[in-house]
Each structure stands twice: as C-alpha cells, then as structure tokens.
Design a protein around this motif. Structure first.
Motif, PDB file in Angstrom:
ATOM      1  N   ASP A 247      -2.494  36.124  26.308  1.00 27.14           N
ATOM      2  CA  ASP A 247      -3.817  36.324  25.721  1.00 27.14           C
ATOM      3  C   ASP A 247      -4.388  37.676  26.143  1.00 27.14           C
ATOM      4  OD1 ASP A 247      -3.802  33.726  24.577  1.00 27.14           O
ATOM      5  OD2 ASP A 247      -4.310  32.893  26.533  1.00 27.14           O
ATOM      6  N   VAL A 252     -12.024  38.494  18.455  1.00 27.00           N
ATOM      7  CA  VAL A 252     -12.766  37.278  18.124  1.00 27.00           C
ATOM      8  C   VAL A 252     -13.896  37.645  17.171  1.00 27.00           C
ATOM      9  CG1 VAL A 252     -14.112  35.347  19.012  1.00 27.00           C
ATOM     10  CG2 VAL A 252     -12.246  36.299  20.385  1.00 27.00           C
ATOM     11  N   VAL A 255     -18.648  35.242  16.966  1.00 29.01           N
ATOM     12  CA  VAL A 255     -18.998  34.736  18.288  1.00 29.01           C
ATOM     13  C   VAL A 255     -20.441  34.254  18.268  1.00 29.01           C
ATOM     14  CG1 VAL A 255     -19.281  35.324  20.718  1.00 29.01           C
ATOM     15  CG2 VAL A 255     -17.360  36.254  19.432  1.00 29.01           C
ATOM     16  N   ASN A 264     -12.752  31.167  26.714  1.00 27.89           N
ATOM     17  CA  ASN A 264     -13.134  30.142  25.730  1.00 27.89           C
ATOM     18  C   ASN A 264     -12.669  30.484  24.322  1.00 27.89           C
ATOM     19  OD1 ASN A 264     -16.343  29.687  27.380  1.00 27.89           O
ATOM     20  ND2 ASN A 264     -14.361  28.791  27.858  1.00 27.89           N
ATOM     21  N   HIS A 265     -12.193  31.712  24.119  1.00 29.84           N
ATOM     22  CA  HIS A 265     -11.724  32.148  22.805  1.00 29.84           C
ATOM     23  C   HIS A 265     -10.262  32.597  22.853  1.00 29.84           C
ATOM     24  CE1 HIS A 265     -15.939  32.119  21.513  1.00 29.84           C
ATOM     25  NE2 HIS A 265     -16.223  32.734  22.646  1.00 29.84           N
ATOM     26  N   SER A 267      -6.473  33.305  22.501  1.00 34.88           N
ATOM     27  CA  SER A 267      -5.746  33.169  21.238  1.00 34.88           C
ATOM     28  C   SER A 267      -4.764  31.999  21.232  1.00 34.88           C
ATOM     29  CB  SER A 267      -5.014  34.476  20.909  1.00 34.88           C
ATOM     30  OG  SER A 267      -4.167  34.861  21.984  1.00 34.88           O
ATOM     31  N   MET A 270      -6.709  28.846  20.797  1.00 36.44           N
ATOM     32  CA  MET A 270      -7.283  28.768  19.459  1.00 36.44           C
ATOM     33  C   MET A 270      -6.224  28.425  18.410  1.00 36.44           C
ATOM     34  SD  MET A 270     -10.470  29.048  19.852  1.00 36.44           S
ATOM     35  CE  MET A 270     -10.182  28.172  21.410  1.00 36.44           C
ATOM     36  N   SER A 409      -9.087  25.833  28.283  1.00 37.64           N
ATOM     37  CA  SER A 409      -9.698  26.990  27.634  1.00 37.64           C
ATOM     38  C   SER A 409     -11.213  26.843  27.566  1.00 37.64           C
ATOM     39  CB  SER A 409      -9.139  27.172  26.216  1.00 37.64           C
ATOM     40  OG  SER A 409      -9.696  26.213  25.328  1.00 37.64           O
ATOM     41  N   LEU A 423     -18.617  23.012  23.782  1.00 32.93           N
ATOM     42  CA  LEU A 423     -17.259  23.150  23.254  1.00 32.93           C
ATOM     43  C   LEU A 423     -16.532  21.810  23.283  1.00 32.93           C
ATOM     44  CD1 LEU A 423     -16.173  26.556  24.873  1.00 32.93           C
ATOM     45  CD2 LEU A 423     -17.113  26.153  22.582  1.00 32.93           C
TER      46      LEU A 423
END
Length: 474
Positions: A247, A252, A255, A264-265, A267, A270, A409, A423
């Motif tokens: 990552d 991103v 947001v 938290n984002h 890849s 996700m 994540s 989340l």
C-alpha cells in the motif's frame, strides 16, 4: 500467601530430595504432596523416562535457533509456540521456512504426543491431535512421546495434566525472571499404572476428544470455504495478502470527514471491500441494528472464586484457547450484564496493538459451554438482530483472513488501537442464498458441538484417573 498445611508439613528430608532448594515453590505447590501420595500407592509405577521413546529418549524440547518466517505456505511450515499450542484453531500460525524446519525434523509434532510449555508459564499442556502433524514447535514446547507398546498415549497425557502431574512438573521450574524446565527435570516423575482396561478406556476417551478437536478445525475451515463459494467469491479463500502490491503511493477520491487516516483507505483492504460489495450484501450496521455492535463496558473487577459466586473473565489472551485456562475469576454480582453474551454472539479482538500474527481483528463465536463466561471490554460484540443472518453464518465469514484484514484497515487511535465505529457499521457482509446460509451456519454449529464434546470426554478421562488414584490411596 501460601503456607504449609498441618496435614502435610514440610519435612527436612524433602530439602535433600529437592537439591537443597531453599525457595518455597517446590514445597508449597502441592508437588511433593502429590509425589509422596503416588509413592505410597500399592500399584506399579514407572518413571516417565521408562515409558517414552524417540528423540533423546522421548522427552525433549529443542535448541535455540534463528527463525526465518515466510508468508508463502509453499515454502514454509506452520510454527507453534508455547501459547499457540493452547489455541483451538491453528489457521493463523506463523510460517517457518522449510530450510530451517528440515534441519530440525524432530521438532515436527506427532499425533499422540503430550506438549508441555517449558519456558515462561510452566505446565500448560495440550494433546497432539491428528491434524497437528506437519506443524513444527519452538524450543519453548517440551514434547513427551509415549512408547505405545508400554503405555497408552491418552492415559499418559491424562496423568500429566491431572492434579498430580501438573504440580510435579511446575515445581521443577528454575529461574528468577523467566522460569524454565529441562527434560531431565521431569524424567524421573513417577507414573502410576493401573489395569490395562482402565488405561485403555482413558486413552480412547482422549483419542476421541483429539479427533473431535480436529473435526472442529476442519469444520470451521470448511464453513469459511463454503461461505466464499456460495457468495461467488471463491478467490477470497486464498487471499495471499503479502503477494499483493504494498500500500504505497495510492490515490483516494471522495474522502469524507469520517477519516483522513491513510490506513483506513489502504488499497489492498479496499480491494477486499470492493469484492464484498460486488455481490449481494448488507452492512454490519444493518444486520446488527437491533442487536449489538459495540465493545463492552469498563468496570471494576472484584476477585472471587468459583465456589462463592465467581465467574471466569475471558480476555483477548484466552479467547482463542481450547479452554480459558488462567482466566481471572471475578465476582458475578459485580460484573455488568453486558459482559455476558447471548448465544451465537461473534466477538472480535478490537483493542490493542495490531501485529502480523497478533489477535487484533480475529473472531470467535460464543456458544455452548462458553456462554456462562464473562468477556472483557476489549472484545467487539457482534450480535445479529436478523434471524435470516444468524451468528454462526456471520462467524464463518468474520473468522476469515479477508475479514481480519478489513478489520485491521479500520484502525482508530494513537496508542492502543481500536476499530473506527463509523467504518465498522459500513462493513459489508455478503449474503448467500437462504439454503446456503443455513448449511454454512449448521457446519459451524456442528464444529462447536464437536469442540464441547471433546472437553467433556477429556474431563471424563480425568475423572476416571483421579477416582482410580483416590481408591488406591484409600
């Protein structure tokens, strides 16, 4: 503070027998009391070294060695430590390079061995079940390999884990900071022998328990594989997380104020989320709208005991063990009701510092014999409010590596990490067709019934042994 019992005072002769050790542990742990009782039994007794066979006589641990961990199971073997051996599910063991393992072939676990923790906390035990073959162990796990022509392996294990065996093993520990034992410390431990029929009965109970524990492991794995196939995502059964691009330098868009934290984002996570949302799904927030989706309450623990209204408090350390050994006993009356779980509540380790082989993000299911226990606030409680999405079905997914990586994540916090509450509600849960959901849930339930039955059989074996010793001593 422990003091000597008037019925079993410490005798001067005991000092010589213990190598003139002046620390209190060997004399107040019940070890010498157990040894003296066994010596008086009017039955045949063997020294432990007389009933073992194999590497170094059949009682051995291993040398200290440099460990090289890999991420591909094609070039590594599962590796077990003295705490890992207590776990019911070996799906998340670290992988030791085969080049290292091949140089130490005797560290491979063989079914029927008794495994004993020999460094740190002394005397924890596990019986090597059939599916443990192919797993290597560290030098902190002592192996006791029985000579099946002399003694049944299940009987030997039952004696060693009994109130007579454990104190004698634990009292042999040396060391001021980190306690340890070596094979020669327990080689002369007396093992009472009884009629072959009794020993075989105890052995068969333990062997059946081992088979059921292996069936539990196979069952929960099969349920997870069935889950991903049923929702049309079979590729998530073999995630190969570390073989994907790291990552680094990802972009991103859109947001929101919910989180600006890069993790938290990430890849890779996700991509898992995109796969989960590409099929029919519901969010965890929707599924638990009238159930539970939160960590537990903080409260003052008041120590107690099981004979005076106490209950076991299971923390993140014991949650994945076959039994919650060493769990603290606290007052039931002073424990909030929110610490007790409804049937088929899924708990996720949700507070702490995540590590590659740590517990953060891993799930357990509370059902059967684990329902009477209290659970610490560090667990995330996930209780479905929809009968169409039962907890056993949720667990089949949430125990997977894909779910664990997605949980990891969602970190929030600066020191000990927790899971980001917003989340979490958006966590996607794929929904399989109704018949598939019920089949998957029943596979999990049967796995847990096997696990509970294994506990009962081991307890029955222990009861038979203790009764035989007490009757012989009478």
């Amino acid at each position: 503070m422990k003091i000597a019992s008037d019925k079993n005072p410490v005798m001067s002769g005991w000092l010589a027998e213990q190598g003139l050790r002046m620390d209190a542990s060997p004399y107040l742990s019940g070890a010498l009391e157990a040894r003296k009782l066994l010596e008086k039994l009017p039955v045949e007794k063997n020294r432990l070294r007389e009933v073992t066979t194999g590497h170094d006589g059949g009682i051995f641990n291993g040398p200290q060695f440099s460990r090289t961990y890999l991420t591909s199971p094609d070039h590594a073997v599962p590796f077990l430590g003295s705490t890992d051996m207590m776990e019911a599910d070996f799906s998340f063991l670290p992988l030791l390079a085969k080049t290292i393992a091949n140089r130490l072939p005797y560290l491979e676990i063989q079914p029927g061995m008794t495994l004993v923790s020999c460094s740190g906390t002394i005397g924890r035990m596990a019986y090597a079940r059939p599916d443990m073959k192919g797993i290597w162990s560290s030098q902190h796990v002592m192996k006791i390999e029985p000579d099946e022509a002399v003694i049944p392996s299940g009987y030997l294990y039952t004696f060693l884990r009994s109130p007579y065996g454990v104190p004698m093993i634990a009292s042999s520990a040396y060391g001021a900071i980190i306690q340890h034992i070596e094979p020669h410390h327990i080689a002369d431990l007396p093992v009472p022998r009884f009629a072959d029929a009794l020993e075989q009965k105890i052995h068969k109970l333990v062997e059946e328990a081992a088979r059921l524990r292996a069936a539990y492991q196979a069952g929960v794995r099969a349920a997870t594989e069935d889950f991903f196939k049923s929702v049309g995502l079979p590729e998530l059964n073999d995630l190969r997380w570390h073989e994907q691009a790291r990552d680094l330098g990802f972009e991103v868009v859109e947001v929101t104020a919910a989180s600006l934290r890069a993790m938290n984002h990430a890849s890779r996570a996700m991509q898992i989320k995109e796969a989960l949302t590409s099929v029919e799904h519901s969010s965890l927030g929707q599924i638990c709208a009238e159930g539970r989706l939160a960590t537990g309450p903080m409260f003052k623990r008041i120590d107690s005991d099981l004979n005076h209204g106490g209950c076991l408090l299971v923390g993140q350390r014991q949650g994945w063990w076959t039994r919650p050994e060493d769990a603290r006993v606290i007052s039931r009356a002073s424990t909030p009701d929110d610490c007790f779980m409804a049937d088929e509540t899924v708990l996720v380790a949700a507070q702490g510092l995540p590590a590659e082989y740590g517990l953060f993000g891993r799930a357990i299911l509370v059902t059967g014999s684990w329902l009477p226990y209290a659970y610490s606030q560090h667990f995330l409680r996930i209780k479905s409010s929809s009968p169409e999405v039962p907890g056993a079905y949720l667990y089949a997914f949430l125990r997977s590596e894909a779910a664990m990586r997605l949980f990891r994540s969602m970190l929030a916090g600066s020191g000990p990490q927790s899971i980001h509450a917003l989340l979490l509600t958006e966590f996607p849960i794929p929904i399989a067709p109704p018949t598939d959901r019920e089949r998957i849930a029943e596979t999990v339930r049967q796995a847990y019934r096997n696990r509970d039955q294994a506990d009962k059989l081991e307890d029955e074996a222990l009861t038979l042994l203790i009764k035989a010793i007490e009757e012989a001593a009478a």
